[in-house]
Design an enzyme around this catalytic site. Structure first.
Site, PDB file in Angstrom:
ATOM      1  N   ASP A  86      -2.884 -26.027 -36.854  1.00 35.57           N
ATOM      2  CA  ASP A  86      -1.866 -24.762 -36.618  1.00 35.57           C
ATOM      3  C   ASP A  86      -0.134 -24.405 -37.075  1.00 35.57           C
ATOM      4  O   ASP A  86       0.274 -23.999 -37.180  1.00 35.57           O
ATOM      5  CB  ASP A  86      -2.422 -23.829 -35.291  1.00 35.57           C
ATOM      6  CG  ASP A  86      -0.871 -24.650 -34.150  1.00 35.57           C
ATOM      7  OD1 ASP A  86      -0.512 -25.304 -34.138  1.00 35.57           O
ATOM      8  OD2 ASP A  86      -1.355 -24.068 -32.748  1.00 35.57           O
ATOM      9  N   SER A  87      -0.139 -25.715 -37.481  1.00 38.48           N
ATOM     10  CA  SER A  87       1.356 -25.541 -37.881  1.00 38.48           C
ATOM     11  C   SER A  87       1.822 -25.070 -38.901  1.00 38.48           C
ATOM     12  O   SER A  87       2.328 -24.654 -39.796  1.00 38.48           O
ATOM     13  CB  SER A  87       2.288 -27.415 -38.367  1.00 38.48           C
ATOM     14  OG  SER A  87       1.132 -27.790 -38.638  1.00 38.48           O
ATOM     15  N   ASP A 112      -7.710 -27.629 -35.966  1.00 39.57           N
ATOM     16  CA  ASP A 112      -6.736 -27.147 -34.746  1.00 39.57           C
ATOM     17  C   ASP A 112      -7.324 -25.588 -34.212  1.00 39.57           C
ATOM     18  O   ASP A 112      -7.644 -25.071 -34.825  1.00 39.57           O
ATOM     19  CB  ASP A 112      -5.441 -27.019 -34.964  1.00 39.57           C
ATOM     20  CG  ASP A 112      -4.282 -28.312 -33.514  1.00 39.57           C
ATOM     21  OD1 ASP A 112      -4.758 -28.490 -32.983  1.00 39.57           O
ATOM     22  OD2 ASP A 112      -3.236 -27.804 -34.343  1.00 39.57           O
ATOM     23  N   LYS A 128      -8.522 -29.707 -31.550  1.00 38.19           N
ATOM     24  CA  LYS A 128      -7.770 -29.628 -30.785  1.00 38.19           C
ATOM     25  C   LYS A 128      -7.421 -28.649 -30.047  1.00 38.19           C
ATOM     26  O   LYS A 128      -7.135 -27.351 -30.668  1.00 38.19           O
ATOM     27  CB  LYS A 128      -6.601 -30.607 -31.492  1.00 38.19           C
ATOM     28  CG  LYS A 128      -5.063 -30.776 -31.077  1.00 38.19           C
ATOM     29  CD  LYS A 128      -4.349 -31.666 -31.218  1.00 38.19           C
ATOM     30  CE  LYS A 128      -3.181 -31.053 -32.507  1.00 38.19           C
ATOM     31  NZ  LYS A 128      -2.658 -29.905 -32.155  1.00 38.19           N
ATOM     32  N   GLU A 147      -4.278 -26.389 -27.155  1.00 32.55           N
ATOM     33  CA  GLU A 147      -2.871 -27.212 -26.357  1.00 32.55           C
ATOM     34  C   GLU A 147      -3.471 -26.935 -25.078  1.00 32.55           C
ATOM     35  O   GLU A 147      -4.062 -26.046 -24.074  1.00 32.55           O
ATOM     36  CB  GLU A 147      -1.790 -26.505 -26.598  1.00 32.55           C
ATOM     37  CG  GLU A 147      -1.951 -27.171 -28.390  1.00 32.55           C
ATOM     38  CD  GLU A 147      -0.609 -26.097 -28.932  1.00 32.55           C
ATOM     39  OE1 GLU A 147       0.245 -25.414 -28.105  1.00 32.55           O
ATOM     40  OE2 GLU A 147      -0.027 -25.820 -29.827  1.00 32.55           O
ATOM     41  N   GLU A 178       4.077 -34.798 -27.344  1.00 30.49           N
ATOM     42  CA  GLU A 178       4.639 -34.460 -28.156  1.00 30.49           C
ATOM     43  C   GLU A 178       5.950 -34.090 -27.384  1.00 30.49           C
ATOM     44  O   GLU A 178       6.044 -32.923 -26.708  1.00 30.49           O
ATOM     45  CB  GLU A 178       4.217 -33.143 -29.496  1.00 30.49           C
ATOM     46  CG  GLU A 178       5.286 -32.537 -29.520  1.00 30.49           C
ATOM     47  CD  GLU A 178       4.653 -31.379 -30.553  1.00 30.49           C
ATOM     48  OE1 GLU A 178       3.419 -30.906 -30.733  1.00 30.49           O
ATOM     49  OE2 GLU A 178       5.876 -30.239 -31.868  1.00 30.49           O
TER      50      GLU A 178
HETATM   51  O1  KIV Z   1      -0.162 -28.353 -35.775  1.00 27.77           O
HETATM   52  C1  KIV Z   1       0.238 -29.281 -35.556  1.00 27.77           C
HETATM   53  O2  KIV Z   1       0.819 -30.066 -36.864  1.00 27.77           O
HETATM   54  C2  KIV Z   1       0.402 -30.349 -34.311  1.00 27.77           C
HETATM   55  C3  KIV Z   1       0.854 -31.762 -34.729  1.00 27.77           C
HETATM   56  C4  KIV Z   1       2.452 -31.240 -34.939  1.00 27.77           C
HETATM   57  C5  KIV Z   1       1.041 -32.796 -33.482  1.00 27.77           C
HETATM   58  O3  KIV Z   1      -0.110 -29.696 -33.624  1.00 27.77           O
END
Ligand code: KIV
Length: 276
Positions: A52-53, A95, A125, A127, A194
């Site tokens: 989600d970056s 994510d 994934k 959090e 992280e």
């Molecule tokens: O969203 C992302 O890119 C991440 C990584 C930094 C692990 O969660």
């Protein structure tokens, strides 16, 4: 002579577990689009994270909170197409964005199923630890592999207030270890840690049996992940200590674009060979 193309062994959650058991480090990078996923898949990375970056890197938001599940499915489906068409090996992890799994197990399950069904991701994934235990457990009932994410969890930025190193104090470090053990117990196949102290990450990686992938968590874990745009130097104003820049593409691309503009303006481009 064989005319058959060698088919690379696909990375699965079982392969990742074996890598940890055998002491082989796991490489993971982000991608949000077809072209980047082609390159890093062809290069042989083990896991592609459609992170989600993308909210920061692709959409230009200040945090990861605004990106939607529809956006993430669009990005993940492009990445999955690259891996499928090129027949490359990576496991593709999508994510789940902010607001699509917290506090509502039914919604969590629906979000995870959309990521798997519409994007074709191989795993999701999300959090958090204890707070999202029920959501993770419900997702797992559908046979969807879940990767956890502890330490600095950017979707909770407004709770913590900063992006500084997490779990430096004993109480937070203890909670993190408990959360890692919980995620392992309920059935996550791996955990991202992280921005936490390297010694704490080492302890977690030695205590839990599932693979631990670090970002800013030191070398004593089972694998590493970076945001591809950061390690290639496409993003410019982000300089955390843990980031190793392998290229400075921002400057290279800007230089090439400057040259293109100059060539167009001067009439140098296109030349005789570049026309019909
Ligand atoms: O969203 C992302 O890119 C991440 C990584 C930094 C692990 O969660």
């Amino acid at each position: 002579m064989s005319v058959h193309k060698k088919i690379p062994k696909k990375v699965t959650t079982h392969v990742l577990q074996k890598m940890k058991n055998d002491g082989e480090k796991i490489s993971m990078l982000t991608a949000y689009d077809y072209s980047m996923a082609r390159i890093i898949g062809d290069a042989g990375v083990d896991i592609i994270l459609v992170g989600d970056s993308a909210s920061n890197v692709m959409a230009g938001y200040e945090t990861t909170l605004p990106i939607t599940l529809d956006d993430m499915i669009y990005h993940a489906s492009s990445v999955v197409r690259a891996v499928r068409l090129a027949g490359t090996r990576p496991l593709v992890v999508g994510d789940l964005p902010f607001g699509t799994y917290q506090g509502n197990t039914r919604k969590a399950l629906r979000s995870a199923i959309r990521m798997m069904k519409e994007a074709g991701a191989h795993a999701v994934k999300l959090e958090g630890g204890k707070e999202v235990e029920d959501s993770i457990s419900r997702i797992l009932t559908a046979g969807v592999p879940v990767m956890g994410h502890l330490g600095l969890i950017p979707q909770s930025i407004f709770k913590f207030g900063t992006y500084t190193v997490r779990a430096k104090e004993d109480a937070e470090a203890e909670k993190l270890l408990e959360d890692a053990l919980l995620l392992e117990k309920i059935g996550c196949f791996a955990i991202v840690l992280e921005k936490i102290p390297a010694l704490l990450a080492k302890k977690v990686a030695e205590t839990v049996k599932i693979p631990i992938i670090g970002i800013g968590a030191g070398p004593h874990v089972d694998g590493q992940v970076l945001v591809t745009h950061d390690m290639l130097g496409i993003t410019k104003d982000f300089h955390p200590r843990f980031l190793r820049r392998y290229l400075n593409l921002y400057d290279d691309i800007k230089g090439a674009v400057n040259q293109y503009i100059a060539d167009v303006k001067s009439g140098d481009f296109p030349n005789e060979k570049e026309q019909y």
